[in-house]
Design a protein around this motif. Structure first.
Motif, mmCIF file in Angstrom:
data_model
loop_
_atom_site.group_PDB
_atom_site.id
_atom_site.type_symbol
_atom_site.label_atom_id
_atom_site.label_comp_id
_atom_site.label_asym_id
_atom_site.label_seq_id
_atom_site.Cartn_x
_atom_site.Cartn_y
_atom_site.Cartn_z
ATOM 1 N N VAL A 57 -5.002 7.433 4.643
ATOM 2 C CA VAL A 57 -5.841 6.667 3.710
ATOM 3 C C VAL A 57 -4.956 6.049 2.622
ATOM 4 O O VAL A 57 -4.028 6.690 2.127
ATOM 5 C CB VAL A 57 -6.920 7.578 3.077
ATOM 6 C CG1 VAL A 57 -7.708 6.815 2.008
ATOM 7 C CG2 VAL A 57 -7.841 8.117 4.145
ATOM 8 N N VAL A 58 -5.266 4.804 2.255
ATOM 9 C CA VAL A 58 -4.547 4.137 1.170
ATOM 10 C C VAL A 58 -4.942 4.779 -0.157
ATOM 11 O O VAL A 58 -6.122 4.798 -0.515
ATOM 12 C CB VAL A 58 -4.858 2.623 1.145
ATOM 13 C CG1 VAL A 58 -4.199 1.963 -0.072
ATOM 14 C CG2 VAL A 58 -4.383 1.958 2.424
ATOM 15 N N PRO B 158 0.814 -1.222 0.000
ATOM 16 C CA PRO B 158 0.000 0.000 0.000
ATOM 17 C C PRO B 158 0.843 1.267 0.000
ATOM 18 O O PRO B 158 1.919 1.334 0.607
ATOM 19 C CB PRO B 158 -0.813 -0.113 1.288
ATOM 20 C CG PRO B 158 -0.772 -1.552 1.650
ATOM 21 C CD PRO B 158 0.543 -2.066 1.170
ATOM 22 N N HIS C 268 -6.207 -2.717 1.807
ATOM 23 C CA HIS C 268 -6.626 -1.737 2.817
ATOM 24 C C HIS C 268 -6.432 -2.238 4.245
ATOM 25 O O HIS C 268 -6.850 -1.567 5.195
ATOM 26 C CB HIS C 268 -8.093 -1.369 2.588
ATOM 27 C CG HIS C 268 -8.314 -0.628 1.298
ATOM 28 N ND1 HIS C 268 -8.052 0.705 1.152
ATOM 29 C CD2 HIS C 268 -8.756 -1.070 0.087
ATOM 30 C CE1 HIS C 268 -8.328 1.070 -0.096
ATOM 31 N NE2 HIS C 268 -8.766 0.006 -0.765
ATOM 32 N N GLU D 45 -14.646 -0.529 -5.293
ATOM 33 C CA GLU D 45 -14.831 0.552 -4.326
ATOM 34 C C GLU D 45 -15.833 1.593 -4.792
ATOM 35 O O GLU D 45 -16.433 2.294 -3.981
ATOM 36 C CB GLU D 45 -13.484 1.235 -4.058
ATOM 37 C CG GLU D 45 -12.489 0.321 -3.360
ATOM 38 C CD GLU D 45 -11.239 1.083 -2.953
ATOM 39 O OE1 GLU D 45 -11.165 2.285 -3.243
ATOM 40 O OE2 GLU D 45 -10.356 0.465 -2.347
#
Length: 722
Positions: A488-489, A480, A713, A543
């Motif tokens: 946040v990724v 990541p 995530h 997502e």
């Protein structure tokens, strides 16, 4: 191909020269003109063989046989035949413009060898037939002598006196009774030795004990005949080599009575054999022993002595001239050959002790072999002598050429040959020689089993790479990329792995350099880009697009070899289109070292991709020692700061020097409108310090180790540094 008048004229002139030289040494019944006409088609066959594509010297053997059929059987005939071919064939029957002078001479030489071989074979068959006829006549005469009191003496006498091979008769006690004229001529007129001499007087220093053992068995009546190759001394000091067949004659009661010897003069054939054998075992350019002779010596040495310690009695130096290709490319192969001859002479002078040998394996590769009880210690001394011998420049045609060489040594205090075979010992020396080159050259290195194993493993992996890509053995893990401002990724770096069927999972550092050296990096890199683009598309669909989210970005590493690939831009655009991925979702990472000093042509593909919207990241920034102002002309949008600059921040308080360096780089990058990503973040303190300094994104084991895409995530946020 039909011959024109000019070709016919040249063939006729060549045949005339050939006839003038050879005819006096023949016993043919043809006239001189008939013999010349007989040679014309043979000359035509030689000319056709010389010009043939592909070249095949085999038909020339039939020409040698045809000359024997024409009774060119005098001992002087073969040298005359070959000398005319050597001197006049290329001149009167030129092969045309397609062949160089060197190739024409080489073909002519090989044709001579096959003519000689065919001549020798046909002469041997002719002589064998005569011998068989004589033997049959002799045996028949013996039977008649035993049964009819010498009734066939007249017939035997005719065969005895007219035979082309030498015949000698002795009693059972070894007293020589009679020899024919052919035998006397073979010895150059040695009637004084033949008359009243004994067979034991006809010995030679090169006779083996087995020769006289066979003779004693024959005169004792334990065998009826034997056949061997045996040398004799002529009166002028020269050596006569013969094929000797000795038969036992018995009386009517079966008691041994006489012995009859048949001798064929094979001196010329043996000389030719020795010459061909020498050429087969020595290098044509330098005269040194060649690969064949070297392996003969090495195999014998490794076989060991009575104590079986062959490998411990062998030392090997594998020498390669540093930069020899540059000599050939800049000065030409003729100068390169002269340099090899000069180097060979110097190396030859280094191996003067018993048990030492220097050979040329080919090209600019030479090898030194040391055998004996102290070989393991003496081999390093030989390596040092070789380097000293090449230390002084070589003077060639007004030029002064410096010679450097790298030597791999098997032997010495480490790296003995042990129980390995010749191929393994040579491979170890070769691997060690390349280690010497990698260390700067003009030196020697000692073999090391661990280094050999690593080199062999690399070679094995290199051979497996193409099939591994076809068999689907590669897979990708994702690490990541976390936005430091909110944790946040925002993307991931695609890291390729190899699931090797024997060695398990291999990291990129273990096979990417091999892929680059073999050119496989281009198809492998294309596959990684395709898989990463598909995965980025899958993340986007999984997502959805939030109001402030923006697409997840996937980072893919680009090797220097891929930058030089002409289809880089086209294939990247095709991959993005096939995956339905926005160019802004892709970031290509290029190491700083790959771009240092790059000209505009090298940068053009990156500029084109950047213009399309693909992000370009400068990876390992800070390791290339480039001028920071150079960043202004590079088509990059992101700096990936090398982890070496942030290790001092893993603990609190942070190293103030590291803090100042990173602060300056971040300030410069933001001034140039570049974002900053930090690699190797391993602690929370480090992450917080980098956030405060203004770094944009980070990756490292503090957040997550590389893993499958579904865990993108899942962040650990646990200190990983010890």
């Amino acid at each position: 191909m039909p011959r024109d008048a000019a070709d016919e004229d040249r063939l006729q002139r060549f045949a005339a020269i050939w006839s003038r030289a050879v005819y006096p040494a023949t016993t043919t019944s043809m006239t001189r003109a008939e013999f010349e006409d007989y040679l014309v088609p043979l000359a035509a066959r030689l000319s056709e063989a010389l010009r043939a594509q592909p070249f095949d010297a085999g038909p020339a053997a039939g020409i040698g046989a045809a000359l024997v059929d024409a009774h060119c059987t005098d001992p002087e005939a073969l040298p005359l035949i070959l000398s005319v071919i050597d001197a006049y064939l290329v001149l009167y029957c030129p092969p045309g413009d397609g062949l160089s002078a060197e190739e024409s001479r080489s073909r002519c030489t090989r044709l001579q060898h096959h003519v000689a071989a065919g001549f020798a074979r046909a002469l041997r068959e002719r002589t064998r037939s005569e011998q068989e006829a004589i033997t049959r006549a002799a045996l028949g005469a013996r039977a008649e002598v035993e049964q009819a009191l010498h009734a066939s003496e007249a017939r035997f006498r005719a065969v005895f006196e007219g035979a082309a091979v030498g015949i000698g008769i002795a009693d059972i006690d070894g007293q020589v009774l009679e020899v024919n004229d052919a035998l006397t001529r073979m010895f150059g007129g040695m009637e004084h030795l033949a008359s009243g001499s004994r067979t034991t007087d006809w010995g030679h220093p090169e006779d083996s004990p087995e020769v006289w053992g066979l003779y004693r068995e024959l005169v004792r009546g334990e065998r009826d005949h034997y056949s061997i190759e045996k040398p004799y001394a002529r009166g002028d000091g020269s050596v006569l080599w013969t094929t000797l067949t000795v038969s036992l004659l018995r009386d009517a009661d079966g008691t041994p009575k006489y012995q009859i010897a048949l001798m064929e003069d094979i001196t010329e054939r043996r000389r030719l054999h020795e010459r061909l054998r020498y050429e087969a075992r020595h290098d044509a350019l330098t005269g040194l022993p060649n690969r064949t002779m070297f392996f003969e010596h090495l195999d014998r040495a490794l076989a060991g002595g009575p104590d079986g310690a062959g490998g411990d009695r062998v030392g090997l130096c594998y020498l390669d001239i540093d930069g020899f290709k540059a000599v050939n490319d800049s000065l030409g192969h003729a100068v390169g050959d002269e340099l090899l001859v000069a180097v060979a002479e110097r190396l030859r002078a280094c191996a003067t002790a018993p048990g030492e040998l220097v050979a040329r394996l080919g090209g600019d590769e030479f090898v030194g072999l040391v055998t004996g009880a102290t070989a393991s210690a003496d081999v390093t001394a030989l390596a040092r002598r070789m380097l000293r011998a090449l230390a002084d420049p070589v003077h060639l045609e007004g030029r002064e050429l410096s010679v450097r060489a790298s030597i791999g040594v098997v032997g010495g205090k480490t790296g003995t040959a042990g129980s390995r075979g010749a191929a393994e010992v040579l491979r170890s020396a070769d691997i060690t020689m390349y280690r010497a080159k990698a260390a700067g050259g003009n030196r020697y290195e000692l073999a090391d089993a661990a280094c050999d194993a690593r080199a062999i493993a690399r070679h094995s992996l290199t051979n497996c790479l193409p099939a591994a890509l076809d068999n689907g053995e590669f897979f990708i893990e994702y690490q990541p990329l976390v936005r430091l401002g909110d944790g946040v990724v925002r993307g991931a770096e695609a890291l390729v792995r190899w699931l090797h069927p024997v060695h398990g999972v291999l990291g990129p550092d273990q096979f990417i350099p091999l892929a680059e050296s073999t050119g496989l990096i281009v198809p492998l890199g294309r596959w990684v880009l395709q898989e990463a683009a598909r995965q980025a598309r899958a993340w986007k669909h999984a997502e959805g697009a939030g109001p402030d989210a923006g697409p997840l970005r996937v980072n893919v590493n680009l090797s220097p070899a891929q930058l030089c690939y002409p289809g880089l831009v086209t294939e990247t655009v095709e991959v993005l289109a096939d995956a339905g991925l926005d160019p802004a979702a892709l970031c290509l990472e290029v190491t700083e070292n790959a771009l240092i000093g790059a000209d505009e042509d090298a940068l053009r593909p990156l500029r084109q991709l950047a213009d399309l919207g693909v992000d370009i990241a400068l990876d390992d920034f800070g390791t290339g020692y480039s001028n920071l102002s150079y960043l202004r002309r590079l088509p990059v949008s992101t700096l990936k700061l090398d982890r070496s600059f942030t290790r001092g921040m893993q603990c609190s308080p942070a190293d103030p020097v590291d803090v100042k360096i990173v602060e300056g780089i971040v300030s410069l990058a933001h001034t140039l409108d570049l974002s900053v990503t930090v690699e190797g973040v391993e602690t929370g303190s480090q992450a917080e310090c980098l956030r405060v300094l203004g770094c944009d994104t980070a990756q490292g084991w503090y957040y997550a180790r590389p893993g499958p895409p579904e865990r993108l995530h899942t962040l650990s946020l646990v200190d990983a540094a010890s």
